[in-house]
Design a protein around this motif. Structure first.
Motif, PDB file in Angstrom:
ATOM      1  N   LEU A 108      21.072  36.799  74.193  1.00 36.62           N
ATOM      2  CA  LEU A 108      20.757  37.219  72.823  1.00 36.62           C
ATOM      3  C   LEU A 108      22.044  37.640  72.104  1.00 36.62           C
ATOM      4  N   ASP A 109      22.812  38.511  72.749  1.00 35.72           N
ATOM      5  CA  ASP A 109      23.993  39.060  72.084  1.00 35.72           C
ATOM      6  C   ASP A 109      25.194  38.110  72.161  1.00 35.72           C
ATOM      7  N   ARG A 112      25.230  35.086  69.874  1.00 35.57           N
ATOM      8  CA  ARG A 112      25.557  35.494  68.503  1.00 35.57           C
ATOM      9  C   ARG A 112      27.071  35.527  68.308  1.00 35.57           C
ATOM     10  N   ALA A 118      19.962  31.872  70.163  1.00 29.68           N
ATOM     11  CA  ALA A 118      19.509  32.554  71.375  1.00 29.68           C
ATOM     12  C   ALA A 118      18.614  31.618  72.182  1.00 29.68           C
TER      13      ALA A 118
ATOM     14  N   THR B  47      18.851  43.320  67.784  1.00 28.55           N
ATOM     15  CA  THR B  47      19.684  42.265  67.196  1.00 28.55           C
ATOM     16  C   THR B  47      18.843  41.181  66.515  1.00 28.55           C
ATOM     17  N   PHE B  49      15.754  40.356  66.719  1.00 26.55           N
ATOM     18  CA  PHE B  49      14.600  39.790  67.414  1.00 26.55           C
ATOM     19  C   PHE B  49      13.587  40.882  67.738  1.00 26.55           C
TER      20      PHE B  49
END
Lengths: 394, 78
Positions: A108-109, A112, A118, B47, B49
């Motif tokens: 997810l991070d 980015r 993602a 973030t 989501f």
């Protein structure tokens, strides 16, 4: 899309990092945190079981770790030691959460940071496996009860959940004990994590953010209890040190003696590359650690507990982001005082690994991005903004 | 401490996107990690989501707790 929220109080938990440039390098690093380190005062005056039920709701991202630490603190205060099957089941839930949290960073991070999408399916698979494990251990009620919840382990279902987790984590496994293996894995570019490691290496940032801050050692229980007891204004919770020294906690600190991480640190220091690798090495080791615990599981109804005794207790767990310590004072079945010492306060301490790792970094167009990579590698539990302050603009 | 503040879904935008209200601030987020979310549901966001969905009653209780927490923090600071 961002995580900005309204300002004020508990809503406005964030960290601001300012890098003051002097003579082409980062001079002073200021870290300003509005994290409400005394928010746990909200538990004061509540029944012990209510506080334990509230913990995962207030801290839902690392809810297992918070609840585990809170439960351990309450049991310590009540003079109970968890039975081995209960301790094993809790540890399994904690390891699954740590794997899930690391996997969220990597899917997810980190995408980015690479301007990638993602991997939603991969995230869902790991989340489902963690949830299945919980259902396989405590099928009919809460686990966070002093003395333990009603544990009815379904070993086959737990094994299946761990196998699913293992399969989902396989692309992140780095086979080998030397940095060469790490670089080969990175250059395969098979996952966002590998692509980020490759980008870090390609951009000459493997050693970026290396710092002399040492790993948080074991903290003597009685000494920690005394230090926290004396911390009436929350100054220690906000800026912790141990015997006068600042320390680092989290995957890089925990995995320092792993051969691959030790070799990488030998070559490039404990910078970005070693930190990214430490998180992946720790994550992919989880399924095996979990399988080793399985034999300890057995049916257990929880130990009988006298919840009205008075006392203070400490609970410490290794959460995904690092050492998480809860301290509680109880009496008459109620929480009289509740303190939480969280890993972010060690790692984002004004003289901690982020600050020391950024001091002296070369100024230039990439500085803010590189600093943001280090922030992500240290993984604060709240939003963290980085600003570069040029001379004359301070 | 990763405080998890529930955000209320105010509008579904299609393609797994939604508008949420987080303590009075409007944000656009992705719902691709939660199933069957609808307007009025509460979600926990990280973030951009939604990571998990809460039932409204539980979310309201959590929000009330955060309001108490604000008060506790302000009292501690004064």
């Amino acid at each position: 899309m961002d995580d900005s929220g309204p300002s004020g109080g508990a809503w406005d938990a964030r960290i601001a990092v300012a890098l003051e440039v002097e003579g082409g390098r980062v001079g002073h690093v200021s870290i300003d945190s509005t994290r409400p380190v005394r928010a746990s005062a909200v538990f004061h005056g509540r029944p012990i079981e209510t506080a334990l039920d509230l913990l995962p709701r207030v801290f839902s991202l690392c809810g297992v770790a918070q609840t585990h630490a809170g439960l351990a603190a309450c049991e310590d205060a009540l003079g109970i030691v968890a039975a081995p099957p209960q301790a094993a089941a809790r540890q399994l839930l904690l390891l699954a959460e740590t794997a899930r949290e690391h996997h969220l960073r990597a899917n997810l991070d980190w995408p980015r940071l690479l301007r990638e999408e993602a991997d939603v399916a991969a995230i869902a698979a790991v989340g489902d496996a963690a949830a299945q494990l919980g259902a396989a251990l405590y099928p009919d009620g809460p686990w966070a009860r002093p003395g333990g919840g009603r544990l009815r382990p379904d070993r086959a279902a737990a094994t299946a959940a761990i196998d699913t987790l293992d399969e989902a984590l396989a692309p992140y496994r780095i086979d080998g004990a030397h940095m060469d293996a790490l670089l080969r894995w990175a250059q395969s570019r098979g996952t966002p994590a590998a692509r980020l490691a490759a980008a870090v290496d390609d951009d000459g940032l493997a050693d970026f953010g290396a710092s002399p801050v040492t790993a948080l050692p074991d903290l003597d229980r009685a000494e920690l209890d005394a230090v926290l007891d004396a911390d009436r204004n929350g100054a220690f919770l906000a800026r912790p040190t141990w015997h006068g020294a600042v320390h680092e906690t989290g995957p890089a600190a925990r995995m320092g003696s792993h051969p691959l991480i030790a070799d990488t640190v030998r070559h490039t220091g404990n910078g970005l590359l070693a930190r990214l690798a430490a998180r992946m090495v720790e994550m992919t080791a989880m399924p095996e650690k979990m399988r080793e615990i399985l034999p300890v599981l057995s049916d257990h109804d929880g130990s009988p507990v006298e919840t009205t005794v008075a006392g203070s207790g400490i609970g410490a767990v290794e959460a995904a982001r690092g050492r998480l310590v809860h301290r509680v004072e109880v009496g008459g079945g109620q929480v009289m005082r509740y303190q939480i010492l969280a890993p972010t306060e060690w790692n984002f301490h004004a003289e901690g690994p982020l600050a020391r790792g950024l001091a002296g970094a070369a100024a230039g167009p990439g500085l803010a991005r590189n600093a943001t990579l280090l922030v992500n590698a240290l993984d604060p539990c709240v939003r963290c903004d980085v600003a570069v302050v040029e001379p004359g603009h301070a | 401490m990763c405080l998890a503040i529930p955000a209320r879904i105010t509008e579904l935008l299609g393609a797994d996107l939604a508008k949420v209200d987080l303590g009075g601030v409007q944000k656009e987020i992705s719902l691709s990690l939660v199933d069957d979310a609808k307007v009025g549901d509460y979600v926990i966001i990280h973030t951009g989501f939604a990571l998990s969905r809460l039932d409204p009653e539980e979310a309201e209780r959590t929000l009330a707790l955060f309001a108490e927490m604000d008060t506790a923090i302000q009292e501690a600071a004064s």
